[in-house]
Design a protein around this motif. Structure first.
Motif, mmCIF file in Angstrom:
data_model
loop_
_atom_site.group_PDB
_atom_site.id
_atom_site.type_symbol
_atom_site.label_atom_id
_atom_site.label_comp_id
_atom_site.label_asym_id
_atom_site.label_seq_id
_atom_site.Cartn_x
_atom_site.Cartn_y
_atom_site.Cartn_z
ATOM 1 N N PHE A 29 0.747 -1.269 -0.194
ATOM 2 C CA PHE A 29 -0.103 0.021 0.063
ATOM 3 C C PHE A 29 0.763 1.059 -0.271
ATOM 4 N N ASN A 30 2.055 1.191 0.840
ATOM 5 C CA ASN A 30 2.854 2.433 0.870
ATOM 6 C C ASN A 30 3.547 2.779 -0.353
ATOM 7 N N THR A 31 3.256 1.934 -1.427
ATOM 8 C CA THR A 31 4.111 2.324 -2.691
ATOM 9 C C THR A 31 3.149 2.836 -3.526
ATOM 10 N N TYR A 32 1.879 2.875 -3.494
ATOM 11 C CA TYR A 32 0.869 3.512 -4.344
ATOM 12 C C TYR A 32 0.464 4.949 -4.100
ATOM 13 N N ALA A 33 0.293 5.610 -5.046
ATOM 14 C CA ALA A 33 -0.358 6.882 -4.975
ATOM 15 C C ALA A 33 -2.002 6.516 -4.848
ATOM 16 N N MET A 34 -2.684 7.157 -4.120
ATOM 17 C CA MET A 34 -4.042 6.979 -3.989
ATOM 18 C C MET A 34 -4.677 8.240 -4.386
ATOM 19 N N GLY A 35 -5.987 8.299 -4.830
ATOM 20 C CA GLY A 35 -6.913 9.114 -5.101
ATOM 21 C C GLY A 35 -8.315 8.873 -4.921
ATOM 22 N N LYS A 65 -11.093 22.292 -4.104
ATOM 23 C CA LYS A 65 -10.021 22.759 -3.323
ATOM 24 C C LYS A 65 -10.181 23.855 -2.504
ATOM 25 N N GLY A 66 -9.601 23.692 -1.115
ATOM 26 C CA GLY A 66 -10.156 24.371 -0.010
ATOM 27 C C GLY A 66 -11.168 23.893 0.795
ATOM 28 N N ARG A 67 -12.132 22.812 0.326
ATOM 29 C CA ARG A 67 -13.211 22.152 0.999
ATOM 30 C C ARG A 67 -12.776 20.792 1.310
ATOM 31 N N PHE A 68 -12.083 19.885 0.404
ATOM 32 C CA PHE A 68 -11.939 18.679 0.664
ATOM 33 C C PHE A 68 -10.320 18.654 0.948
ATOM 34 N N THR A 69 -10.021 17.535 1.862
ATOM 35 C CA THR A 69 -8.732 17.271 2.236
ATOM 36 C C THR A 69 -8.436 15.861 2.101
ATOM 37 N N ILE A 70 -7.386 15.276 1.319
ATOM 38 C CA ILE A 70 -7.172 14.016 1.259
ATOM 39 C C ILE A 70 -5.972 13.743 2.106
ATOM 40 N N SER A 71 -5.983 12.634 2.871
ATOM 41 C CA SER A 71 -4.644 12.028 3.810
ATOM 42 C C SER A 71 -4.815 10.638 3.749
ATOM 43 N N ARG A 72 -3.862 10.035 4.260
ATOM 44 C CA ARG A 72 -3.572 8.442 4.306
ATOM 45 C C ARG A 72 -2.875 8.098 5.531
ATOM 46 N N ASP A 73 -2.960 7.086 5.733
ATOM 47 C CA ASP A 73 -2.410 6.400 7.006
ATOM 48 C C ASP A 73 -1.790 4.947 6.355
ATOM 49 N N ASN A 74 -0.555 4.905 6.013
ATOM 50 C CA ASN A 74 -0.048 3.634 5.576
ATOM 51 C C ASN A 74 0.018 2.717 6.613
ATOM 52 N N TYR A 100 0.846 3.275 -9.377
ATOM 53 C CA TYR A 100 2.130 3.248 -9.121
ATOM 54 C C TYR A 100 2.588 4.797 -9.652
ATOM 55 N N GLY A 101 1.908 5.718 -10.540
ATOM 56 C CA GLY A 101 2.481 6.892 -10.546
ATOM 57 C C GLY A 101 2.487 7.816 -9.718
ATOM 58 N N SER A 102 2.327 9.191 -10.461
ATOM 59 C CA SER A 102 2.347 10.301 -9.525
ATOM 60 C C SER A 102 0.896 10.812 -9.086
ATOM 61 N N VAL A 103 0.781 11.976 -8.676
ATOM 62 C CA VAL A 103 -0.535 12.503 -8.396
ATOM 63 C C VAL A 103 -1.105 13.011 -9.427
ATOM 64 N N LEU A 104 -0.068 13.465 -10.526
ATOM 65 C CA LEU A 104 -0.762 13.649 -11.856
ATOM 66 C C LEU A 104 -1.306 12.671 -12.544
ATOM 67 N N ASP A 105 -0.653 11.715 -12.460
ATOM 68 C CA ASP A 105 -1.089 10.207 -13.222
ATOM 69 C C ASP A 105 -2.387 9.850 -12.577
ATOM 70 N N VAL A 106 -2.589 9.836 -11.442
ATOM 71 C CA VAL A 106 -3.949 9.592 -10.973
ATOM 72 C C VAL A 106 -4.905 10.669 -11.222
ATOM 73 N N ALA A 107 -4.632 11.840 -11.516
ATOM 74 C CA ALA A 107 -5.530 12.682 -11.835
ATOM 75 C C ALA A 107 -5.822 12.437 -13.323
#
Length: 124
Positions: A29-35, A65-74, A100-107
């Motif tokens: 899990f801690n190797t993946y970008a998430m979204g 943006k400014g209303r939602f917050t993403i976070s993770r607990d590996n 496996y990619g970047s946050v832009l890949d997720v987007a």
């Protein structure tokens, strides 16, 4: 193989808050970008937010943006989406994704796994 299970959806009123969770299986899990993506009735699926494996990078759609917050607990293999100041236009099925990619890949929806979704309904 990674399985993603979303939870936390429900019916709320405009202005309320809600926190979605996505529990992921697998030891990497801690190797993946998430979204998170969402799909409103009659509309195309759209990107909401993404977070890198280390939490160093985050990326948001302009609409949240400014209303939602993403976070993770590996340690818990879980990613969260805190949604504040909810609006009726936030009503949608929310999907958790990982890749496996970047946050832009997720987007760009260049991801490897999708959850089945959780419904969020915001009444006016």
């Amino acid at each position: 193989q990674v399985q993603l299970v979303e939870s936390g959806g429900g019916l709320v009123q405009a202005g309320d808050s809600l926190r979605l969770s996505c529990a992921a299986s697998g030891r990497t899990f801690n190797t993946y970008a998430m979204g998170w993506f969402r799909q409103a009735p009659g509309k195309e699926r759209e990107f909401v937010a993404a977070i890198s494996w280390s939490s160093y990078s985050t990326y948001y759609a302009v609409s949240v943006k400014g209303r939602f917050t993403i976070s993770r607990d590996n340690a818990k293999n879980t990613v969260y989406l805190q949604m504040n100041s909810l609006r009726p236009e936030d009503t949608a099925v929310y999907y958790c994704v990982s890749g496996y990619g970047s946050v832009l890949d997720v987007a760009r929806a260049t991801v490897d796994y999708w959850g089945k979704g959780t419904l969020v309904t915001v009444s006016s």
